[in-house]
Design a protein around this motif. Sequence first.
Motif, PDB file in Angstrom:
ATOM      1  N   ALA A   1     -25.320 -17.312  38.077  1.00 23.70           N
ATOM      2  CA  ALA A   1     -26.329 -16.363  37.619  1.00 23.70           C
ATOM      3  C   ALA A   1     -25.698 -15.521  36.537  1.00 23.70           C
ATOM      4  O   ALA A   1     -24.540 -15.125  36.645  1.00 23.70           O
ATOM      5  CB  ALA A   1     -26.786 -15.491  38.783  1.00 23.70           C
ATOM      6  N   VAL A   2     -26.446 -15.285  35.457  1.00 24.75           N
ATOM      7  CA  VAL A   2     -25.902 -14.553  34.315  1.00 24.75           C
ATOM      8  C   VAL A   2     -26.845 -13.442  33.933  1.00 24.75           C
ATOM      9  O   VAL A   2     -28.058 -13.654  33.829  1.00 24.75           O
ATOM     10  CB  VAL A   2     -25.722 -15.511  33.106  1.00 24.75           C
ATOM     11  CG1 VAL A   2     -25.161 -14.749  31.916  1.00 24.75           C
ATOM     12  CG2 VAL A   2     -24.825 -16.669  33.482  1.00 24.75           C
ATOM     13  N   ALA A   3     -26.289 -12.244  33.710  1.00 26.69           N
ATOM     14  CA  ALA A   3     -27.070 -11.110  33.212  1.00 26.69           C
ATOM     15  C   ALA A   3     -26.206 -10.420  32.175  1.00 26.69           C
ATOM     16  O   ALA A   3     -25.219  -9.784  32.522  1.00 26.69           O
ATOM     17  CB  ALA A   3     -27.429 -10.168  34.345  1.00 26.69           C
ATOM     18  N   GLY A   4     -26.564 -10.574  30.916  1.00 23.37           N
ATOM     19  CA  GLY A   4     -25.748  -9.993  29.841  1.00 23.37           C
ATOM     20  C   GLY A   4     -24.369 -10.640  29.851  1.00 23.37           C
ATOM     21  O   GLY A   4     -24.235 -11.869  29.816  1.00 23.37           O
ATOM     22  N   ASP A   5     -23.358  -9.802  29.938  1.00 23.77           N
ATOM     23  CA  ASP A   5     -21.988 -10.326  29.968  1.00 23.77           C
ATOM     24  C   ASP A   5     -21.502 -10.649  31.367  1.00 23.77           C
ATOM     25  O   ASP A   5     -20.418 -11.196  31.539  1.00 23.77           O
ATOM     26  CB  ASP A   5     -21.027  -9.271  29.364  1.00 23.77           C
ATOM     27  CG  ASP A   5     -21.090  -9.299  27.850  1.00 23.77           C
ATOM     28  OD1 ASP A   5     -20.663  -8.303  27.227  1.00 23.77           O
ATOM     29  OD2 ASP A   5     -21.577 -10.302  27.299  1.00 23.77           O
ATOM     30  N   ALA A   6     -22.284 -10.280  32.338  1.00 15.49           N
ATOM     31  CA  ALA A   6     -21.859 -10.502  33.723  1.00 15.49           C
ATOM     32  C   ALA A   6     -22.321 -11.869  34.205  1.00 15.49           C
ATOM     33  O   ALA A   6     -23.419 -12.315  33.861  1.00 15.49           O
ATOM     34  CB  ALA A   6     -22.440  -9.407  34.622  1.00 15.49           C
ATOM     35  N   ALA A   7     -21.457 -12.507  34.973  1.00 16.72           N
ATOM     36  CA  ALA A   7     -21.798 -13.807  35.561  1.00 16.72           C
ATOM     37  C   ALA A   7     -21.284 -13.836  36.979  1.00 16.72           C
ATOM     38  O   ALA A   7     -20.235 -13.254  37.274  1.00 16.72           O
ATOM     39  CB  ALA A   7     -21.169 -14.940  34.752  1.00 16.72           C
TER      40      ALA A   7
ATOM     41  N   ASP B   1     -25.044  -6.584  42.726  1.00 21.17           N
ATOM     42  CA  ASP B   1     -23.857  -5.796  42.354  1.00 21.17           C
ATOM     43  C   ASP B   1     -23.013  -6.547  41.330  1.00 21.17           C
ATOM     44  O   ASP B   1     -22.546  -5.954  40.353  1.00 21.17           O
ATOM     45  CB  ASP B   1     -23.013  -5.510  43.605  1.00 21.17           C
ATOM     46  CG  ASP B   1     -23.724  -4.602  44.586  1.00 21.17           C
ATOM     47  OD1 ASP B   1     -23.336  -4.590  45.783  1.00 21.17           O
ATOM     48  OD2 ASP B   1     -24.688  -3.920  44.175  1.00 21.17           O
ATOM     49  N   ARG B   2     -22.820  -7.849  41.586  1.00 22.27           N
ATOM     50  CA  ARG B   2     -21.967  -8.613  40.667  1.00 22.27           C
ATOM     51  C   ARG B   2     -22.567  -8.686  39.276  1.00 22.27           C
ATOM     52  O   ARG B   2     -21.871  -8.673  38.268  1.00 22.27           O
ATOM     53  CB  ARG B   2     -21.762 -10.054  41.195  1.00 22.27           C
ATOM     54  CG  ARG B   2     -20.849 -10.215  42.387  1.00 22.27           C
ATOM     55  CD  ARG B   2     -19.375 -10.081  42.073  1.00 22.27           C
ATOM     56  NE  ARG B   2     -18.897 -11.061  41.092  1.00 22.27           N
ATOM     57  CZ  ARG B   2     -18.348 -12.229  41.388  1.00 22.27           C
ATOM     58  NH1 ARG B   2     -18.244 -12.619  42.635  1.00 22.27           N
ATOM     59  NH2 ARG B   2     -17.903 -13.014  40.434  1.00 22.27           N
TER      60      ARG B   2
ATOM     61  N   THR C   1      -9.222 -13.348  32.790  1.00 23.12           N
ATOM     62  CA  THR C   1     -10.048 -14.504  33.092  1.00 23.12           C
ATOM     63  C   THR C   1     -11.525 -14.254  32.797  1.00 23.12           C
ATOM     64  O   THR C   1     -12.316 -15.181  32.769  1.00 23.12           O
ATOM     65  CB  THR C   1      -9.904 -14.875  34.572  1.00 23.12           C
ATOM     66  OG1 THR C   1     -10.223 -13.722  35.352  1.00 23.12           O
ATOM     67  CG2 THR C   1      -8.485 -15.297  34.875  1.00 23.12           C
ATOM     68  N   GLY C   2     -11.888 -12.993  32.563  1.00 22.58           N
ATOM     69  CA  GLY C   2     -13.301 -12.657  32.326  1.00 22.58           C
ATOM     70  C   GLY C   2     -13.906 -13.413  31.148  1.00 22.58           C
ATOM     71  O   GLY C   2     -14.966 -14.030  31.289  1.00 22.58           O
ATOM     72  N   PRO C   3     -13.275 -13.392  29.994  1.00 18.80           N
ATOM     73  CA  PRO C   3     -13.857 -14.077  28.826  1.00 18.80           C
ATOM     74  C   PRO C   3     -14.062 -15.570  29.067  1.00 18.80           C
ATOM     75  O   PRO C   3     -15.055 -16.143  28.608  1.00 18.80           O
ATOM     76  CB  PRO C   3     -12.824 -13.833  27.729  1.00 18.80           C
ATOM     77  CG  PRO C   3     -12.123 -12.584  28.126  1.00 18.80           C
ATOM     78  CD  PRO C   3     -12.108 -12.588  29.623  1.00 18.80           C
ATOM     79  N   LEU C   4     -13.128 -16.228  29.752  1.00 14.49           N
ATOM     80  CA  LEU C   4     -13.265 -17.663  30.007  1.00 14.49           C
ATOM     81  C   LEU C   4     -14.490 -17.925  30.853  1.00 14.49           C
ATOM     82  O   LEU C   4     -15.262 -18.862  30.588  1.00 14.49           O
ATOM     83  CB  LEU C   4     -12.004 -18.187  30.714  1.00 14.49           C
ATOM     84  CG  LEU C   4     -12.092 -19.655  31.159  1.00 14.49           C
ATOM     85  CD1 LEU C   4     -12.328 -20.569  29.958  1.00 14.49           C
ATOM     86  CD2 LEU C   4     -10.826 -20.075  31.900  1.00 14.49           C
ATOM     87  N   LEU C   5     -14.684 -17.100  31.868  1.00 11.30           N
ATOM     88  CA  LEU C   5     -15.838 -17.276  32.748  1.00 11.30           C
ATOM     89  C   LEU C   5     -17.128 -17.178  31.949  1.00 11.30           C
ATOM     90  O   LEU C   5     -18.034 -18.009  32.086  1.00 11.30           O
ATOM     91  CB  LEU C   5     -15.788 -16.211  33.865  1.00 11.30           C
ATOM     92  CG  LEU C   5     -16.908 -16.260  34.901  1.00 11.30           C
ATOM     93  CD1 LEU C   5     -16.864 -17.568  35.666  1.00 11.30           C
ATOM     94  CD2 LEU C   5     -16.781 -15.094  35.877  1.00 11.30           C
TER      95      LEU C   5
END
Lengths: 229, 840
Positions: B99-105, B147-148, B680-684
């Motif tokens: 699930a993706v919302a903006g930059d969060a996944a 939350d995530r 690791t955030g950018p790779l995700l």
Amino acid sequence: MTSPLPAVSARNLTLTLGTPAAPVEILRGIDLDVPTGEICALLGPSGSGKSSLMAVMSGLERASGGTLNVAGADFTMMDEDGLARARRGRIGIVLQAFHLLPTMTALENVATPMELAGEADAQERARQELVAVGLGHRLAHYPTQLSGGEQQRVAIARAIAPRPRLIFADEPTGNLDVATGHEIIELLFARRAETGATLFVITHDPELAERCGRVLTMADGRIASDRRA
Amino acid sequence: MNDNTLTWSQAWRIARRDLNARFRGLRLLVVCLFLGTAALAAIGTLTAAIEGELADRGQVILGGDLEIEVWQRSLNDEERAALAEYGTLSHGTRMQAMAVAGDAAAPVELKAVDTRWPLYGTLMLEGGRTAGAPTGNQAWLAQGAMDRLGISTGDRFRVGGAELVAAGIIADEPDRLSEGFQLGPTVIVAEDVPLRAGLIAPGAMYQSKTRVAFSPDVDPEVVEDELTERFPEAGFDFRSRDRASPGADRFVGRMGEFLTLVGLAALVIAGIGIGGGVTSYLEARRQSIATLKVLGATSADIARIYALQIGAAALAGTMAGLLVGVLVTPALAVALQGLLPVGTGVVIDPLALLLAAGFGLLIALVFAATPLVRARSFPAMALMRARISPLMRDRAALPWMLGGLAAIAVLVLATSREPLLAGGFLLGAAAVFGLLASLGTGIARLSARLPRPANPLVRNALANLHRPGAQTGALVTALGFGLSAFVLLAGIQSAIDGNIQRSVPAQAPDYFVLDVPRDRVTTFETLVRERHPEAEIRTVPALRGAVLAYGPEGAMTRVSELEEIPDGAWALRGERGLTYADALPEGNRLVQGTWWRAGHSGEPLVSVDEEFATAIDLKVGDKITVGVLGVERTARVANLRTIDWESMGFNYVLVFSANTLADAPHNLAATIDLPESGATGPLLRDLVRAFPSSSVIEVGGVLAEARTILGQVGIATFAAASVAVLAGLAVLIGAIAAARAARTNDTVVLRVLGASRGQILLMQLAEYALLAVVLAGVALLLGAGLAWAVITQLFEFDWLPDWGMMVAVLSGGLVFVVAVALAGSLPLLRAKPAQALRAL
């Protein structure tokens, strides 16, 4: 009330305590015949064996040797449980320190030996005996609520209520003052007279000894003298 | 004149006169039994309540009367029509997704349901509203997903190629428990969303679940048998309402049993207190017993009278324990809400209570037998003779003790789901008790042989370890067991945690990626290496299928015809991961046969895990048939290999030659191992954007979840072990009470000689501090030693305990012990010398 059988008949009675490595001879060959209904005083210095003789005759201790017949029962062939059963209804014991059961009332203390013997009317007989010793108003009291004299009265009632054939009293006034002691002795003799039981009394009191029909003096584990008072 | 033993009613009449209404003198027995039976009653009642709830709510937990699950496909028309004959159907899909919302996944468990869902039960959303299946672009999300993603109700987010709206937060998902372990929070969507999102393509890894609500009087087992017979090769995995959540069922059952065994061990410790308490009680009644004997009571009469008293106290303690155990269960249930299904009302499970009472009374019998039998022999002459020769050891109690122990063992084994394990625990506990008792005796003897210290405090403390009547042996056993259990549990938990934290991440990859399209693997690897040039990437083809047949050619065994699955042949159950490879996988070792050449194009071949092959008596040269997407594929066994499961990578029981499976629709699974440095955030984010239909699972997140569960399990086991420590404290208090007369004597003499209260308190402190040091040594040695054995020999993990935690737990327990001991000794300081001397 007499019976042709002696109350106590002992031959060469011995008692040895301690360890096999260090034996201690307490009684050294006691020969004794006591007819039913007799009152005997046991005198002697401390360590002479009088308490031990009483313990053996009352079945509290097993003799080491010899023969002992008490009220028709051969005590020398019995184990601890057998002696306990033999005491039921046959022997009453009054001790210097009273030894009432602290968690039982006066009535319950007196009823207990009869209940152990399976008597159905134990409570009623206990009540009657307590009345007879002057404690009819203290039936529900616990030992801690009674004076020394009252406790010993309860002990006497407990010893006599089952109508035993023998009564053993080991210094029954030892923990009491003089006046109370006299009362207790009078009571003991009076109650004994009503039942006709054979009575043994250990005492240091020469006056009391002379009140008894027979005086046995112990020394060094033997009967040093045996006389009529 | 009656020469018989007193009848029980006659004995009771005498017994109750001597029995204080508040059980004075027997309170230690009452308290010990209360603690032990309360713990067992609470554990048993709670377990029964949960199991009852699982059984009663089977339909709601499962979401139907029967569930049929298949992988990588939906039911075909014939299968649906067959199921529809039995009742109402509800279809759905489960899969890992991002699930993706903006930059969060965030990795989520995507749960697509049709309009009939749920067939049983009700979905509750936050705010108290109920809801059915979402429609259109609606989605219900678990709080963790919100939350995530950092979103609120009403916000938009994407799953694959579909844009969805977070329409509500899940408060209570009726069939959550049957979904099992998940790698991400739940997102519930309409049935067609996975297809719209491009997540369901041939070869994608997803489960299709169809639930049936039967017409009345239909038996799930009968339906299961009929469907298996009608569709033998369909690869159906069944689950019925009677076993809606076998995982939860197994967990609750095992946890309940384990906690019961720990509670039983605590009860055994309580038994030491019972023995001590009864001994003290009967010693205090020596005069009364002698008097009764003077009055004509035999030893059998004495045994009955005092057995009735002890029995009455035991019964009172047990009943009180059962009552509290039942009453405390609702509070425990509240604490478990949301984790396991359990009603919040009072539950009375007669069997659990009977068992707790049975254990309690048997323990009382085992430990009270010896002092009671000894009391029978108190001589009448105790009244007339000041010195009585010591009683000989009486073996008459042995049959009662052994009988009681045997009855306990039989009860445990008869009521256990895994008698072997339970029996092993009993033997282990017995060995530990024996070891502790020997240690305690040894310590007392050693203290007698040590040179006498000059310091009077230490000298006194040492002397009290071996003085006549000292209960060092009993205290080391009772307190040592509880404190060792604390150290053991702390050691095991912290070592497992340490492995999860340090050892596992060192070996495990940083990411698992599922459903990487085969034709985009190069793009995938390029993308990863752009961010992390030194990343190690491993990809394997990922298919699913079931083993349908195995054995020598011409004599193969069909799995559907097996009456039961052989031991160790778990791979025959249901569908499992399948793959193909040109080379022997990393971490595997050939033990028989040979590997095929790269690009092999001859007869289809398969490599089999040696353990599995042994379990089904499969040899090199035999054949295996698997069903993949409804098509049977047969291969010859070319070799057997051993698998290193600790490599944490992709490990498969069956690895085929490429020509066997390569033409079946499938995607790839990948692992990514990053160098230690690197965010690791950018790779995700890159992966999620480039591969919306793939699921990226961060191992770190999974490990964090595992640590949380471990922590929760740890709390439960520590709570049970705490009962053992409490029981040990009861023994300590009993020992202090038993020694009070002697200690008062000592204190009075010391006060007469000029000791101050402070000095006497210091002496007490020194004594209990010495005992604490002894206990610390015993508990650390035993607890840490056993933990090491469990971790390294049983689990085969690395020994990575948190010594700080172990020492802290032990220290906490010891401080409590010393505090209780000192509190129990305070009355000694109040003894007035003159008054006490008059009484002595």
